[in-house]
Design a protein around this motif. Structure first.
Motif, PDB file in Angstrom:
ATOM      1  N   ILE A 194     113.408  11.919 -65.191  1.00  0.00           N
ATOM      2  CA  ILE A 194     113.085  11.492 -66.551  1.00  0.00           C
ATOM      3  C   ILE A 194     114.353  10.927 -67.207  1.00  0.00           C
ATOM      4  CG2 ILE A 194     112.319  12.313 -68.826  1.00  0.00           C
ATOM      5  CD1 ILE A 194     110.602  14.433 -67.190  1.00  0.00           C
ATOM      6  N   ASN A 196     126.135  15.003 -64.678  1.00  0.00           N
ATOM      7  CA  ASN A 196     125.266  15.877 -63.880  1.00  0.00           C
ATOM      8  C   ASN A 196     126.157  16.926 -63.223  1.00  0.00           C
ATOM      9  OD1 ASN A 196     123.035  16.952 -62.425  1.00  0.00           O
ATOM     10  ND2 ASN A 196     122.135  14.908 -62.289  1.00  0.00           N
ATOM     11  N   ALA A 219     125.173  17.437 -57.680  1.00  0.00           N
ATOM     12  CA  ALA A 219     124.233  16.310 -57.740  1.00  0.00           C
ATOM     13  C   ALA A 219     124.970  14.985 -57.534  1.00  0.00           C
ATOM     14  CB  ALA A 219     123.516  16.302 -59.082  1.00  0.00           C
ATOM     15  N   ALA A 264     126.441  22.312 -66.494  1.00  0.00           N
ATOM     16  CA  ALA A 264     126.028  22.582 -67.881  1.00  0.00           C
ATOM     17  C   ALA A 264     126.071  24.069 -68.230  1.00  0.00           C
ATOM     18  CB  ALA A 264     124.634  22.019 -68.119  1.00  0.00           C
ATOM     19  N   THR A 265     126.328  24.933 -67.247  1.00  0.00           N
ATOM     20  CA  THR A 265     126.453  26.360 -67.564  1.00  0.00           C
ATOM     21  C   THR A 265     127.907  26.724 -67.865  1.00  0.00           C
ATOM     22  OG1 THR A 265     126.778  27.025 -65.254  1.00  0.00           O
ATOM     23  CG2 THR A 265     124.509  26.925 -66.040  1.00  0.00           C
ATOM     24  N   SER A 311     118.385  17.297 -70.024  1.00  0.00           N
ATOM     25  CA  SER A 311     117.251  17.075 -69.115  1.00  0.00           C
ATOM     26  C   SER A 311     117.538  17.838 -67.825  1.00  0.00           C
ATOM     27  CB  SER A 311     117.090  15.566 -68.876  1.00  0.00           C
ATOM     28  OG  SER A 311     115.925  15.297 -68.137  1.00  0.00           O
ATOM     29  N   SER A 329     110.712  20.174 -72.259  1.00  0.00           N
ATOM     30  CA  SER A 329     110.006  21.423 -72.002  1.00  0.00           C
ATOM     31  C   SER A 329     108.684  21.175 -71.289  1.00  0.00           C
ATOM     32  CB  SER A 329     109.779  22.167 -73.324  1.00  0.00           C
ATOM     33  OG  SER A 329     109.443  23.509 -73.050  1.00  0.00           O
ATOM     34  N   TYR A 330     107.972  22.277 -71.070  1.00  0.00           N
ATOM     35  CA  TYR A 330     106.662  22.190 -70.426  1.00  0.00           C
ATOM     36  C   TYR A 330     105.737  23.222 -71.055  1.00  0.00           C
ATOM     37  CZ  TYR A 330     103.011  22.015 -66.933  1.00  0.00           C
ATOM     38  OH  TYR A 330     101.784  21.881 -66.338  1.00  0.00           O
ATOM     39  N   MET A 377     110.421  29.967 -64.768  1.00  0.00           N
ATOM     40  CA  MET A 377     110.656  28.742 -65.551  1.00  0.00           C
ATOM     41  C   MET A 377     109.834  28.752 -66.836  1.00  0.00           C
ATOM     42  SD  MET A 377     112.922  26.578 -64.817  1.00  0.00           S
ATOM     43  CE  MET A 377     112.502  24.929 -65.347  1.00  0.00           C
ATOM     44  N   LYS A 379     111.489  28.056 -70.367  1.00  0.00           N
ATOM     45  CA  LYS A 379     111.052  27.021 -71.322  1.00  0.00           C
ATOM     46  C   LYS A 379     110.773  27.635 -72.695  1.00  0.00           C
ATOM     47  CE  LYS A 379     111.330  23.355 -68.762  1.00  0.00           C
ATOM     48  NZ  LYS A 379     112.597  22.595 -68.861  1.00  0.00           N
ATOM     49  N   GLN A 430     106.571  17.698 -71.895  1.00  0.00           N
ATOM     50  CA  GLN A 430     106.125  16.548 -71.101  1.00  0.00           C
ATOM     51  C   GLN A 430     105.029  16.936 -70.106  1.00  0.00           C
ATOM     52  OE1 GLN A 430     106.363  13.417 -70.804  1.00  0.00           O
ATOM     53  NE2 GLN A 430     106.201  12.912 -68.649  1.00  0.00           N
ATOM     54  N   PRO A 453     103.083  17.050 -66.452  1.00  0.00           N
ATOM     55  CA  PRO A 453     103.640  17.142 -65.099  1.00  0.00           C
ATOM     56  C   PRO A 453     104.050  15.743 -64.623  1.00  0.00           C
ATOM     57  CG  PRO A 453     101.478  18.197 -65.198  1.00  0.00           C
ATOM     58  CD  PRO A 453     101.713  17.552 -66.537  1.00  0.00           C
ATOM     59  N   THR A 455     112.055  15.501 -58.695  1.00  0.00           N
ATOM     60  CA  THR A 455     112.518  16.571 -57.802  1.00  0.00           C
ATOM     61  C   THR A 455     112.207  17.943 -58.396  1.00  0.00           C
ATOM     62  OG1 THR A 455     114.274  15.128 -57.030  1.00  0.00           O
ATOM     63  CG2 THR A 455     114.530  17.468 -56.553  1.00  0.00           C
ATOM     64  N   PHE A 470     102.032  21.958 -57.310  1.00  0.00           N
ATOM     65  CA  PHE A 470     102.293  20.854 -58.253  1.00  0.00           C
ATOM     66  C   PHE A 470     101.200  19.785 -58.212  1.00  0.00           C
ATOM     67  CE2 PHE A 470     103.813  16.676 -59.417  1.00  0.00           C
ATOM     68  CZ  PHE A 470     104.359  16.913 -60.661  1.00  0.00           C
TER      69      PHE A 470
HETATM   70  N1  NAD Z   1     108.806  17.008 -63.749  1.00  0.00           N
HETATM   71  C1  NAD Z   1     107.978  17.670 -64.517  1.00  0.00           C
HETATM   72  O1  NAD Z   1     106.807  17.886 -64.186  1.00  0.00           O
HETATM   73  C2  NAD Z   1     108.458  18.151 -65.870  1.00  0.00           C
HETATM   74  C3  NAD Z   1     107.503  18.469 -66.863  1.00  0.00           C
HETATM   75  C4  NAD Z   1     107.972  18.936 -68.082  1.00  0.00           C
HETATM   76  C5  NAD Z   1     109.333  19.093 -68.289  1.00  0.00           C
HETATM   77  N2  NAD Z   1     110.228  18.778 -67.302  1.00  0.00           N
HETATM   78  C6  NAD Z   1     111.655  18.990 -67.550  1.00  0.00           C
HETATM   79  O2  NAD Z   1     112.343  17.753 -67.563  1.00  0.00           O
HETATM   80  C7  NAD Z   1     113.721  18.006 -67.301  1.00  0.00           C
HETATM   81  C8  NAD Z   1     114.233  17.010 -66.266  1.00  0.00           C
HETATM   82  O3  NAD Z   1     113.650  17.259 -65.019  1.00  0.00           O
HETATM   83  P1  NAD Z   1     113.040  16.124 -64.074  1.00  0.00           P
HETATM   84  O4  NAD Z   1     111.581  16.396 -63.951  1.00  0.00           O
HETATM   85  O5  NAD Z   1     113.503  14.793 -64.511  1.00  0.00           O
HETATM   86  O6  NAD Z   1     113.643  16.521 -62.651  1.00  0.00           O
HETATM   87  P2  NAD Z   1     115.072  16.210 -61.934  1.00  0.00           P
HETATM   88  O7  NAD Z   1     115.113  17.128 -60.765  1.00  0.00           O
HETATM   89  O8  NAD Z   1     115.182  14.767 -61.677  1.00  0.00           O
HETATM   90  O9  NAD Z   1     116.147  16.645 -63.032  1.00  0.00           O
HETATM   91  C9  NAD Z   1     116.668  17.956 -63.159  1.00  0.00           C
HETATM   92  C10 NAD Z   1     118.163  17.800 -63.307  1.00  0.00           C
HETATM   93  O10 NAD Z   1     118.837  19.029 -63.609  1.00  0.00           O
HETATM   94  C11 NAD Z   1     120.132  18.897 -63.033  1.00  0.00           C
HETATM   95  N3  NAD Z   1     120.829  20.189 -62.974  1.00  0.00           N
HETATM   96  C12 NAD Z   1     120.471  21.295 -62.268  1.00  0.00           C
HETATM   97  N4  NAD Z   1     121.390  22.262 -62.432  1.00  0.00           N
HETATM   98  C13 NAD Z   1     122.359  21.759 -63.265  1.00  0.00           C
HETATM   99  C14 NAD Z   1     123.568  22.280 -63.814  1.00  0.00           C
HETATM  100  N5  NAD Z   1     123.988  23.525 -63.537  1.00  0.00           N
HETATM  101  N6  NAD Z   1     124.319  21.483 -64.625  1.00  0.00           N
HETATM  102  C15 NAD Z   1     123.916  20.212 -64.916  1.00  0.00           C
HETATM  103  N7  NAD Z   1     122.766  19.674 -64.429  1.00  0.00           N
HETATM  104  C16 NAD Z   1     122.003  20.433 -63.605  1.00  0.00           C
HETATM  105  C17 NAD Z   1     119.807  18.344 -61.655  1.00  0.00           C
HETATM  106  O11 NAD Z   1     120.950  17.874 -60.957  1.00  0.00           O
HETATM  107  C18 NAD Z   1     118.829  17.259 -62.017  1.00  0.00           C
HETATM  108  O12 NAD Z   1     119.493  16.041 -62.294  1.00  0.00           O
HETATM  109  C19 NAD Z   1     113.833  19.475 -66.876  1.00  0.00           C
HETATM  110  O13 NAD Z   1     114.199  20.266 -67.999  1.00  0.00           O
HETATM  111  C20 NAD Z   1     112.401  19.778 -66.480  1.00  0.00           C
HETATM  112  O14 NAD Z   1     112.102  21.153 -66.530  1.00  0.00           O
HETATM  113  C21 NAD Z   1     109.811  18.290 -66.101  1.00  0.00           C
END
Ligand code: NAD
Length: 266
Positions: free
Chosen positions: A17, A36, A40, A62-63, A89, A144-145, A158, A162, A189, A191, A195, A203
């Protein structure tokens, strides 16, 4: 977005996203730094995105408070000013990765899920506040979800992460609003095939279910990027402390004809 400066976390590959949000922010004239987790970065794809967006990548876990501080110092230097927008994100659960059910959580891993997926949102804001790194009327977003409000059995820890993320958006939204007129929201958002998304058990089933339930169908990552940019723009300056559903109508639908038809012959 013209003239706005910011930070975009979480672009892992072109499905992310955050990847789509970065392309959109660039297209709309925003300037930002990508970041990132160092791990990553090794996959390399984010460097291609940086080239496309004419920017740099600054690795940061980010932690880690130190990493966030270093990120802000370097980003401020590179961009030449404080930030107008921050995109969180980020999500990850070792329990989901390793297939542990909600009744068999490893609590060290659960703590890691909360730290990576939720507390890091607080950390990003606390460090920004301490460094006075945000401009007035800035906008901060997390993703969020709906498992924060309703049970999706495979979403395990998770879901709790959230719920915490959305609570932090309210808590910090109040504080940052008072302090600096900065707004803080989460976008809930649909689903989405990324990744993080596809790593969750079942899923495909709940992707199809949500698509059939939503009058507009599932919201894509591109559509989410549009909403993110809207929330970073000056047109949404009075929206804060909200969890904003971006789900094609799913969250307010009790049942759809599509779903009813599937049960017709049973
Ligand atoms: N994909 C879905 O279905 C969905 C639905 C609702 C919300 N979301 C949320 O959207 C957000 C983005 O996820 P996405 O779906 O684009 O997947 P994504 O896997 O592409 O992105 C997740 C990112 O988190 C990063 N990450 C993990 N640990 C980290 C750390 N310690 N420090 C910094 N970065 C770290 C990863 O490297 C990755 O780039 C997340 O919060 C996810 O929960 C996703």
């Amino acid at each position: 977005m013209k003239g706005k400066l910011g930070i975009i976390t979480g672009a892992l590959d072109e499905n992310s996203i955050a990847w789509k949000a970065a392309l959109k922010a660039h297209e709309q004239g925003g300037r930002f730094v990508l970041t990132n987790a160092p791990i990553a970065m090794r996959m390399g794809a984010i460097k291609e995105l940086a080239e496309q967006c004419n920017t740099i990548v600054i690795p940061a876990d980010a932690t880690s408070l130190e990493d966030i501080e270093k990120l802000y110092i370097e980003a401020r230097e590179y961009l030449g000013g404080n930030f107008d927008f921050l995109l969180h994100s980020i999500g990850m659960s070792p329990n989901i990765r390793k297939g542990r059910s909600y009744g068999d959580l490893n609590y060290e891993w659960a703590a890691k899920s909360y730290d990576v997926s939720s507390v890091s949102f607080h950390k990003m804001m606390q460090v920004a506040e301490k460094m006075d790194a945000m401009n007035e009327w800035g906008s901060i977003l997390g993703l969020s979800y709906i498992a924060a409000q309703r049970v999706y059995p495979f979403y395990t820890d998770m879901a709790d992460a959230k719920a915490l993320l959305e609570s932090i958006a309210r808590g910090y939204g109040y504080r940052y609003g008072k302090l600096k007129k900065v707004r803080v929201n989460t976008i809930s958002q649909s689903p989405t095939k990324t990744t993080a998304g596809t790593g969750i058990g079942g899923f495909d089933t709940f992707y199809n279910f949500a698509d059939s339930m939503s009058p507009l169908g599932n919201a894509s990552a591109e559509a989410c990027a549009d909403y993110i940019i809207t929330m970073f723009s000056d047109l949404t300056r009075m929206v804060t402390m909200q969890n904003l559903f971006h789900d094609g109508g799913y969250s307010n639908t009790g049942i759809s004809e599509d779903i009813m038809n599937k049960f017709m012959d049973l």
